[in-house]
Design an enzyme around this catalytic site. Structure first.
Site, PDB file in Angstrom:
ATOM      1  N   HIS A  28       0.684  -1.194  -0.073  1.00 10.88           N
ATOM      2  CA  HIS A  28      -0.013  -0.030   0.078  1.00 10.88           C
ATOM      3  C   HIS A  28       0.766   1.241  -0.152  1.00 10.88           C
ATOM      4  CE1 HIS A  28      -4.221   0.531  -0.395  1.00 10.88           C
ATOM      5  NE2 HIS A  28      -4.374   0.795   0.998  1.00 10.88           N
ATOM      6  N   ASN A  74      -7.019   6.060   3.996  1.00 17.12           N
ATOM      7  CA  ASN A  74      -8.645   6.169   3.563  1.00 17.12           C
ATOM      8  C   ASN A  74      -8.900   7.808   3.777  1.00 17.12           C
ATOM      9  OD1 ASN A  74      -8.265   3.649   2.973  1.00 17.12           O
ATOM     10  ND2 ASN A  74      -9.694   2.945   4.785  1.00 17.12           N
ATOM     11  N   ASP A 102      -0.821   2.560  -5.441  1.00 15.07           N
ATOM     12  CA  ASP A 102      -0.777   1.013  -5.864  1.00 15.07           C
ATOM     13  C   ASP A 102      -2.193   0.883  -6.273  1.00 15.07           C
ATOM     14  OD1 ASP A 102      -2.859  -0.427  -3.418  1.00 15.07           O
ATOM     15  OD2 ASP A 102      -1.751   1.615  -2.901  1.00 15.07           O
ATOM     16  N   ASN A 107      -9.890   3.331  -1.839  1.00 10.60           N
ATOM     17  CA  ASN A 107     -10.239   3.967  -0.693  1.00 10.60           C
ATOM     18  C   ASN A 107      -9.621   5.307  -0.618  1.00 10.60           C
ATOM     19  OD1 ASN A 107     -12.720   2.378  -0.020  1.00 10.60           O
ATOM     20  ND2 ASN A 107     -11.154   1.217   1.409  1.00 10.60           N
TER      21      ASN A 107
END
Length: 193
Positions: free
Chosen positions: A19, A66, A91, A112
Site C-alpha cells: 500500500h 483512507n 498502488d 479508498n
C-alpha cells in the site's frame, strides 16, 4: 506549480508494504530533485523543489490511506494548484507487480485513498500514476494483502517500477500526459512480447 502526492500509510510498521508504493516513488523523486520531504504541513510530509523547470510540491499524506483527500485538498488550497496539476501516485491490485498505468482521470476503482481524494477535490479529473502490486491471493483478505510486503522477486520488480514511476512523473511534468501515456502504458506487455 504542481503537487505530486504519493499515497501510503505513516509509521514504521507500514514501510515497504504494498500500500506504500506512492511513498517509495516520492522518495526517489525527492532524491532526484535534491529535496527533503520532512516538513510537516497540510497533514503531510512536504518538500518543495524544481522538476523539469516547474515548481513542485512533493507530498506524503500522513492521514492514513483512507483519508488522503484531507491532506491533498489542504495543500491544493494553500498553494492554489489547479486539479489537473495534482498528480497522485498509488498502488493498483489490477496490475501485475511493477506494471505502470498513467491516466488523466478516472474513478476510484475500489481504491479508498482515491475515493477520498475524489470526494475532497470534487472531481475525478486529476492525473494519476498507478503502480501494479498484483492481485491478492483468493484466500487472503484485501486489507491484509495490501499491508503485506513483497517477496524478494517482486521487490526487484518494484524497485524498477518506483524508478520508472518517477521517470513517468517527470515526463508528465516536462512533456505532458499524452507522451507519458504513450511511452509507459502497456510497456510491460510490449517488452514480454
Amino acid at each position: 506549480m504542481y503537487i505530486i502526492a504519493g499515497l501510503g500509510n505513516p509509521g514504521k510498521q507500514y514501510e515497504s508494504t504494498r500500500h506504500n508504493v506512492g511513498f517509495c516513488v516520492i522518495d526517489i523523486l525527492a532524491d532526484r530533485m535534491g529535496v527533503c520531504v520532512e516538513e510537516k504541513k497540510h497533514k503531510a510530509l512536504c518538500g518543495r523543489g524544481i522538476l523539469e523547470g516547474h515548481k513542485i510540491v512533493l507530498l506524503k499524506p500522513q492521514t492514513f490511506m483512507n483519508l488522503s483527500g484531507e491532506s491533498i485538498r489542504g495543500a491544493a488550497d494553500y498553494y492554489k494548484v489547479e486539479k489537473e496539476n495534482i498528480m497522485i501516485i498509488y498502488d493498483d491490485i489490477s496490475l501485475e507487480p511493477g506494471q505502470l498505468r498513467i491516466r488523466k482521470k478516472g474513478s476510484a476503482g475500489g481504491h479508498n485513498g482515491i475515493k477520498n481524494i475524489i470526494a475532497h477535490l470534487g472531481t475525478q479529473e486529476f492525473p494519476r500514476i498507478k503502480v501494479g502490486i498484483g492481485d491478492k491471493p483468493r484466500q487472503m483478505d484485501l486489507a491484509d494483502y495490501v499491508l503485506s510486503r513483497f517477496s524478494k522477486g517482486e521487490q526487484e520488480l518494484m524497485d524498477k517500477a518506483y524508478r520508472d514511476a518517477a521517470d513517468a512523473a517527470a515526463m508528465v511534468i516536462g512533456q505532458g500526459m499524452d507522451p507519458a501515456m504513450n511511452h509507459y502504458n502497456g510497456k510491460r506487455k510490449t517488452e514480454e512480447a
